[in-house]
Every structure is written in structure tokens, then in C-alpha cells.
Design an enzyme around this catalytic site. Structure first.
Site, PDB file in Angstrom:
ATOM      1  N   ARG A  32      -2.199   3.748  -1.530  1.00  0.00           N
ATOM      2  CA  ARG A  32      -3.540   3.286  -1.170  1.00  0.00           C
ATOM      3  C   ARG A  32      -4.545   3.961  -2.100  1.00  0.00           C
ATOM      4  NH1 ARG A  32      -1.713  -0.556   0.955  1.00  0.00           N
ATOM      5  NH2 ARG A  32      -1.618  -1.035   3.166  1.00  0.00           N
ATOM      6  N   HIS A  82      -4.002  -4.900  -6.881  1.00  0.00           N
ATOM      7  CA  HIS A  82      -3.289  -4.807  -5.591  1.00  0.00           C
ATOM      8  C   HIS A  82      -2.262  -5.939  -5.447  1.00  0.00           C
ATOM      9  CE1 HIS A  82      -3.634  -3.035  -1.285  1.00  0.00           C
ATOM     10  NE2 HIS A  82      -2.421  -3.498  -1.501  1.00  0.00           N
TER      11      HIS A  82
HETATM   12  P1  NAP Z   1       7.488   4.016   5.406  1.00  0.00           P
HETATM   13  O1  NAP Z   1       8.834   3.388   5.438  1.00  0.00           O
HETATM   14  O2  NAP Z   1       6.828   4.383   6.699  1.00  0.00           O
HETATM   15  O3  NAP Z   1       7.610   5.335   4.480  1.00  0.00           O
HETATM   16  C1  NAP Z   1       6.567   6.244   4.349  1.00  0.00           C
HETATM   17  C2  NAP Z   1       7.103   7.508   3.687  1.00  0.00           C
HETATM   18  O4  NAP Z   1       6.011   8.427   3.481  1.00  0.00           O
HETATM   19  C3  NAP Z   1       8.132   8.239   4.559  1.00  0.00           C
HETATM   20  O5  NAP Z   1       9.145   8.807   3.756  1.00  0.00           O
HETATM   21  C4  NAP Z   1       7.287   9.352   5.188  1.00  0.00           C
HETATM   22  O6  NAP Z   1       8.013  10.503   5.560  1.00  0.00           O
HETATM   23  C5  NAP Z   1       6.361   9.680   4.039  1.00  0.00           C
HETATM   24  N1  NAP Z   1       5.167  10.399   4.513  1.00  0.00           N
HETATM   25  C6  NAP Z   1       4.218   9.982   5.389  1.00  0.00           C
HETATM   26  N2  NAP Z   1       3.298  10.956   5.598  1.00  0.00           N
HETATM   27  C7  NAP Z   1       3.690  12.004   4.836  1.00  0.00           C
HETATM   28  C8  NAP Z   1       3.181  13.313   4.636  1.00  0.00           C
HETATM   29  N3  NAP Z   1       2.071  13.744   5.262  1.00  0.00           N
HETATM   30  N4  NAP Z   1       3.835  14.130   3.782  1.00  0.00           N
HETATM   31  C9  NAP Z   1       4.972  13.734   3.173  1.00  0.00           C
HETATM   32  N5  NAP Z   1       5.509  12.502   3.316  1.00  0.00           N
HETATM   33  C10 NAP Z   1       4.886  11.655   4.151  1.00  0.00           C
HETATM   34  O7  NAP Z   1       6.438   3.103   4.622  1.00  0.00           O
HETATM   35  P2  NAP Z   1       6.744   2.037   3.446  1.00  0.00           P
HETATM   36  O8  NAP Z   1       7.153   0.737   4.020  1.00  0.00           O
HETATM   37  O9  NAP Z   1       7.636   2.689   2.445  1.00  0.00           O
HETATM   38  O10 NAP Z   1       5.261   1.848   2.844  1.00  0.00           O
HETATM   39  C11 NAP Z   1       4.554   2.943   2.280  1.00  0.00           C
HETATM   40  C12 NAP Z   1       3.127   2.544   1.919  1.00  0.00           C
HETATM   41  O11 NAP Z   1       3.113   1.729   0.759  1.00  0.00           O
HETATM   42  C13 NAP Z   1       2.387   1.704   2.953  1.00  0.00           C
HETATM   43  O12 NAP Z   1       1.901   2.488   4.021  1.00  0.00           O
HETATM   44  C14 NAP Z   1       1.252   1.139   2.121  1.00  0.00           C
HETATM   45  O13 NAP Z   1       0.154   2.046   2.111  1.00  0.00           O
HETATM   46  C15 NAP Z   1       1.843   1.073   0.708  1.00  0.00           C
HETATM   47  N6  NAP Z   1       2.039  -0.323   0.259  1.00  0.00           N
HETATM   48  C16 NAP Z   1       1.358  -0.797  -0.835  1.00  0.00           C
HETATM   49  C17 NAP Z   1       1.535  -2.106  -1.276  1.00  0.00           C
HETATM   50  C18 NAP Z   1       0.884  -2.625  -2.516  1.00  0.00           C
HETATM   51  O14 NAP Z   1       0.922  -3.829  -2.762  1.00  0.00           O
HETATM   52  N7  NAP Z   1       0.316  -1.780  -3.349  1.00  0.00           N
HETATM   53  C19 NAP Z   1       2.393  -2.963  -0.566  1.00  0.00           C
HETATM   54  C20 NAP Z   1       3.068  -2.464   0.538  1.00  0.00           C
HETATM   55  C21 NAP Z   1       2.884  -1.150   0.945  1.00  0.00           C
HETATM   56  P3  NAP Z   1       9.180  10.439   6.698  1.00  0.00           P
HETATM   57  O15 NAP Z   1      10.353   9.763   5.992  1.00  0.00           O
HETATM   58  O16 NAP Z   1       9.453  11.867   7.010  1.00  0.00           O
HETATM   59  O17 NAP Z   1       8.642   9.623   7.835  1.00  0.00           O
END
Ligand code: NAP
Length: 260
Positions: free
Chosen positions: A175, A223
Site C-alpha cells: 500500500r 496500481h
Molecule cells: P496475507 O495473506 O494476510 O499476508 C500478509 C503477510 O504480512 C503475512 O505474512 C503477515 O504475517 C505479514 N504481516 C502483517 N503484519 C505484519 C507485521 N506487523 N510485521 C510483519 N509481518 C506482518 O495477505 P496477502 O493476500 O498476501 O496480501 C498482502 C497485501 O498485498 C494486501 O493486504 C494488500 O495491501 C496488498 N495487495 C496489493 C495489490 C496491488 O495490486 N498492488 C493487490 C492485492 C494485494 P503472518 O504470516 O504472521 O500473519
């Protein structure tokens, strides 16, 4: 904002993206209504394509070769092999792990950072504040795929850049508010970082005249790393809603206390 609070019979909030920060940002968000996020393998593939594309660009010095071409310069630059290039992924969840696997298939030395300690076969993994130093110290290319939470807002700042190897590259597809914009420009201008690829911004669309548009060491994409794809997303959401109605457990619910 406030719309969800005006719906008295609301039973489930269905997010149409992987992140739920925009939903959780609503101060009037009804408590106790479960929030579902979209996890779609089509989007995961799309994000991994983006990450591989951009990591390869940084790894193979694309910005430098483009600049050389524009100037009509034929010059070979020193080039490492992927196996000699370490990549660190902040956020080793659904998207981070898939991108990590695809980078690893190309030979990159990949490590992932998460909130809770975890073991993922074939990867160095670090977690928590104490694991962050170790990850940053070895990340010549740093990829941010974190959710935006109170713990991760502004994480990509001068303090973090100072802990990366000198001349490291950055890819932010998490983000926009993960990044402290002025700190990035300073780090690029001083050579602390060599390049940054940004898909997400604090203000979207990126405003006209913003310094990122014309910075020679910044690549801007609007994005588009992993957009919601209705033909694949709709059946996944229909299935999740049916499970919810049948009282079955859902594995893609947001934990508001965690913030993702
Ligand atoms: P996810 O499966 O929930 O994975 C999030 C990861 O971040 C997990 O490994 C989590 O740790 C880690 N995390 C969260 N808070 C943390 C902290 N304080 N310190 C260290 N690690 C932390 O989410 P996802 O599906 O991979 O998506 C991730 C993000 O990508 C979304 O939230 C969104 O913001 C972004 N995104 C961007 C686009 C784009 O087009 N640019 C598209 C889709 C998503 P744990 O494993 O310990 O829970």
C-alpha cells in the site's frame, strides 16, 4: 465511510480485494460483523508476475540500460547471477509466498518476513521486530507485500533504508502508506537506494506534478499489480457466502484486532 453503519441487517462484509485496510479505516464500522477478504489464485498469479517482472528489471539493471539506449551508449555493465542476488519479501502470506516461490524458481536467494514465526520449506524466514534487521541486512532487492495496519504504516522509511545493503532496490506493491515518500526520494538521491518500483501510492491516482513521475530512479505503475478479476472472483465469493450462510468456517476472514 459510515455507509456500513447505516445497514441494520448487515450480516457479512465482503471485501472485493486482498486488503481490507479501506474497510477497517471506517470509524463507524459495525463491530462483530465478520469481514471477508478475497483470496483468488488468479490475482495471486497476477501479483507474482508483477513481482518477478520488477525484480528482474532491478536485477538486470533495466533503468540503466534504458538510459544508455536513450543516450546511444553501448556499454556492458557488470552483472550478477540471480543466485548471487538476495531478495527479501516483507509480508510472507498468500502473495508473498507465491512470489517467493516463483523468484526462487529463477534462482534468487529469497527470504520472507512475517508477523508470527513460521517455517516455509526452502526459504529463510524471519519474523517480528527482531527478525527485521536480519532480513533487511541481506536484501539487495526488497519487496513489500504487507497489509496496511497501524504496525506497518510508514515502515518503508529512512531508518529501514539505512539497514539495507547500500544501493539496494525497492518494490512496493503493498500500500502507498507503507512508504514515507520524502525518505525514498532522499535515499535515491544519495545513492543509498539504487531504484524503486512503486505500484501503490498514498494518493491515487498519483497527482500530476508529483516528484515520483519524473524521478529517473523511480518506476511508477498505476496500481495494476493484481487487479480484481470478476470472472474468477465471483464464484469464489459466491462459495464463501454460501459457506457463511450454512454456518461453515471461512478461512479468509479479517481479524480486526490484528488489522488484516
Ligand atoms: P496475507 O495473506 O494476510 O499476508 C500478509 C503477510 O504480512 C503475512 O505474512 C503477515 O504475517 C505479514 N504481516 C502483517 N503484519 C505484519 C507485521 N506487523 N510485521 C510483519 N509481518 C506482518 O495477505 P496477502 O493476500 O498476501 O496480501 C498482502 C497485501 O498485498 C494486501 O493486504 C494488500 O495491501 C496488498 N495487495 C496489493 C495489490 C496491488 O495490486 N498492488 C493487490 C492485492 C494485494 P503472518 O504470516 O504472521 O500473519
Amino acid at each position: 465511510l459510515g455507509l456500513l453503519a447505516s445497514l441494520p441487517n448487515l450480516k457479512l462484509i465482503v471485501g472485493l480485494g486482498a486488503g481490507a485496510d479501506h474497510i477497517l479505516a471506517d470509524p463507524a464500522l459495525p463491530a462483530r460483523v465478520p469481514i471477508l477478504r478475497l483470496v483468488d489464485p488468479y490475482m495471486t498469479d497476477s501479483m507474482s508476475e508483477y513481482v518477478v517482472w520488477q525484480v528482474l528489471r532491478l536485477h538486470r539493471q533495466d533503468l540503466d540500460y534504458l538510459a544508455q539506449q536513450r543516450a546511444g551508449i553501448w556499454r556492458e555493465r557488470e552483472q550478477k547471477n540471480a543466485a548471487e542476488r538476495s531478495v527479501g519479501i516483507l509480508g510472507f502470506g498468500t502473495l508473498g509466498q507465491d512470489a517467493g516461490k516463483k523468484l526462487k524458481a529463477l534462482g534468487f536467494a529469497v527470504a520472507g518476513w512475517s508477523r508470527a514465526a513460521k517455517t516455509v520449506a526452502g526459504f529463510a524466514t524471519m519474523s517480528g521486530a527482531e527478525g527485521l534487521d536480519a532480513l533487511l541486512g541481506r536484501s539487495e532487492i526488497l519487496v513489500c507485500l504487507l497489509p496496511l495496519t497501524p504496525a506497518t504504516v510508514g515502515i518503508l522509511d529512512a531508518r529501514l533504508f539505512a539497514r539495507l545493503p547500500s544501493g539496494a532496490g525497492l518494490v512496493n506493491a503493498g500500500r502507498g502508506s507503507h512508504l514515507v515518500e520524502a525518505d525514498l526520494v532522499a535515499a535515491l538521491d544519495s545513492g543509498r537506494l539504487s531504484a524503486a518500483v512503486l505500484d501503490v501510492f498514498r494518493d491515487e491516482p498519483l497527482p500530476p506534478g508529483h516528484p515520483f513521475w519524473a524521478h529517473p530512479r523511480i518506476i511508477v505503475t498505476p496500481h495494476i499489480a493484481a487487479e480484481t478479476h470478476p470472472p474468477t472472483a465471483a464464484p469464489i465469493l459466491v462459495e464463501a457466502i454460501s459457506r457463511f450462510e450454512a454456518g461453515l468456517p471461512l478461512d479468509t476472514l479479517i481479524d480486526p484486532a490484528r488489522g488484516y
